[in-house]
Design an enzyme around this catalytic site. Structure first.
Site: not given
Ligand SMILES: CCCCCCCC/C=C\C=C\CC(=O)SCCNC(=O)CCNC(=O)[C@H](O)C(C)(C)COP(=O)(O)OP(=O)(O)OC[C@H]1O[C@@H](n2cnc3c(N)ncnc32)[C@H](O)[C@@H]1OP(=O)(O)O
Length: 289
Positions: A140, A162-163
């Site tokens: 997103g 990366n969906e």
């Molecule tokens: C027929 C079907 C139709 C379907 C239609 C589909 C349409 C689709 C269109 C759009 C779809 C979008 C889908 C998405 O967006 S899904 C989300 C995908 N996101 C990711 O894969 C990214 C995940 N996050 C990371 O890779 C990293 O967090 C990063 C952004 C690189 C940052 O790294 P860093 O700085 O090391 O931070 P942390 O990883 O430690 O993260 C801090 C805390 O935040 C939490 N976190 C991270 N990302 C998310 C998120 N997307 N949602 C919720 N929470 C998130 C992470 O777990 C850490 O939490 P905590 O401190 O409790 O451990």
């Protein structure tokens, strides 16, 4: 060409909002999820996503984003730069807690409609838009960036859709926005592999327009981009953009509720929930290593 009909057809907020019976109401003034800074001299507005720690995109953030876009349309800003105020992350994409575990139908439907609404307002905005990708922009986060007209990015970050590896199929309007930026075969490869590109790779295939080294440079490049439109009448520019993007916009406008239903069905499938659940767990576990 009948301009008044064209303007009516391109009228961004009310027609789409009324069609879905949703109206903007600031959800989170106290949380300050989005910061807006308008430079009175240049007319350029800097909009910073501010949902710590990683700008994951929640229902509240989408609502506030739509409110900001409406304000900027009213203010007739000269251009908008979209950036992040989180360290190292432009946006981590949809807030996974909106998708997992098994979201309620009511919350999810509202979440998805406001996501669609945010995209419509950004993709069809009358003013020029620049994404300053000042951190990672997966999924997103990349959707926000490719919906802008111009992309600047700091070195050494990652961007992409990366969906698929997260168990989600990118919807057609997301694919269309990518296709508008990248030639067909690169767009398809990026989507099907779900690979995140580093800044240099993203520049090499044209996903971003320029690499910048700091915010000052980003603002200077943005100003140059906005200046390319200084001698173009605003209305003609806006209508040209909206007509050019009309097929992509209409594809979603005509299918808003089926798009939301399809995505909900997909998300609620046990296999999808399992994949998102283990992906989310791996994100959390990464920290413990
Ligand atoms: C027929 C079907 C139709 C379907 C239609 C589909 C349409 C689709 C269109 C759009 C779809 C979008 C889908 C998405 O967006 S899904 C989300 C995908 N996101 C990711 O894969 C990214 C995940 N996050 C990371 O890779 C990293 O967090 C990063 C952004 C690189 C940052 O790294 P860093 O700085 O090391 O931070 P942390 O990883 O430690 O993260 C801090 C805390 O935040 C939490 N976190 C991270 N990302 C998310 C998120 N997307 N949602 C919720 N929470 C998130 C992470 O777990 C850490 O939490 P905590 O401190 O409790 O451990």
């Amino acid at each position: 060409m009948n301009f008044s009909r064209l303007i009516k057809n391109c009228s961004i907020p009310s027609r789409w909002l009324l069609a879905n019976n949703i109206r903007y109401q600031s959800s989170s003034a106290a949380q300050n999820l989005i910061q807006v800074d308008i430079n009175e001299e240049t007319g350029v507005s800097v909009v910073s996503l501010n949902r710590k720690p990683v700008n994951s995109l929640s229902l509240e953030l989408f609502k506030d984003f739509c409110g900001v876009m409406d304000d900027l349309e009213r203010e007739k800003v000269r251009g908008m730069v979209l950036k992040s105020s989180c360290d190292n992350v432009f946006s981590s994409g949809l807030d996974i807690t909106e998708l997992y575990p098994n979201p309620s139908e009511e919350r999810f439907e509202a979440f998805w409609l406001w996501f669609q609404e945010s995209w419509l307002k950004l993709y069809a905005s009358s003013f020029p838009t620049v994404a300053f990708v000042n951190g990672h922009a997966p999924a997103g986060g990349c959707v926000f960036a490719i919906s802008c007209e111009y992309r600047l990015m700091l070195p050494y970050y990652k961007i992409g859709l990366n969906e698929a590896p997260v168990g989600i199929v990118a919807t057609e309007w997301v694919m269309n926005s990518l296709r508008a930026v990248l030639p067909g075969k690169n767009a398809e490869r990026l989507l099907t592999s779900g690979r995140l590109l580093d800044t240099q790779e993203a520049f090499d295939i044209g996903l971003i327009d320029q690499i910048v080294n700091n915010e000052e440079e980003a603002m200077a490049r943005s100003e140059e981009f906005f200046a390319t439109f200084d001698n173009v009448p605003k209305l003609a520019r806006a209508l040209t953009k909206q007509v050019y993007r009309k097929n992509d916009l209409n594809q979603l406008i005509k299918n808003r509720s089926s798009d939301a239903k399809q995505f909900l069905n997909h998300i609620l499938r046990p296999e999808t929930q399992k994949i998102i659940g283990s992906y989310f767990k791996s994100l959390k576990d990464r920290k413990k290593d």
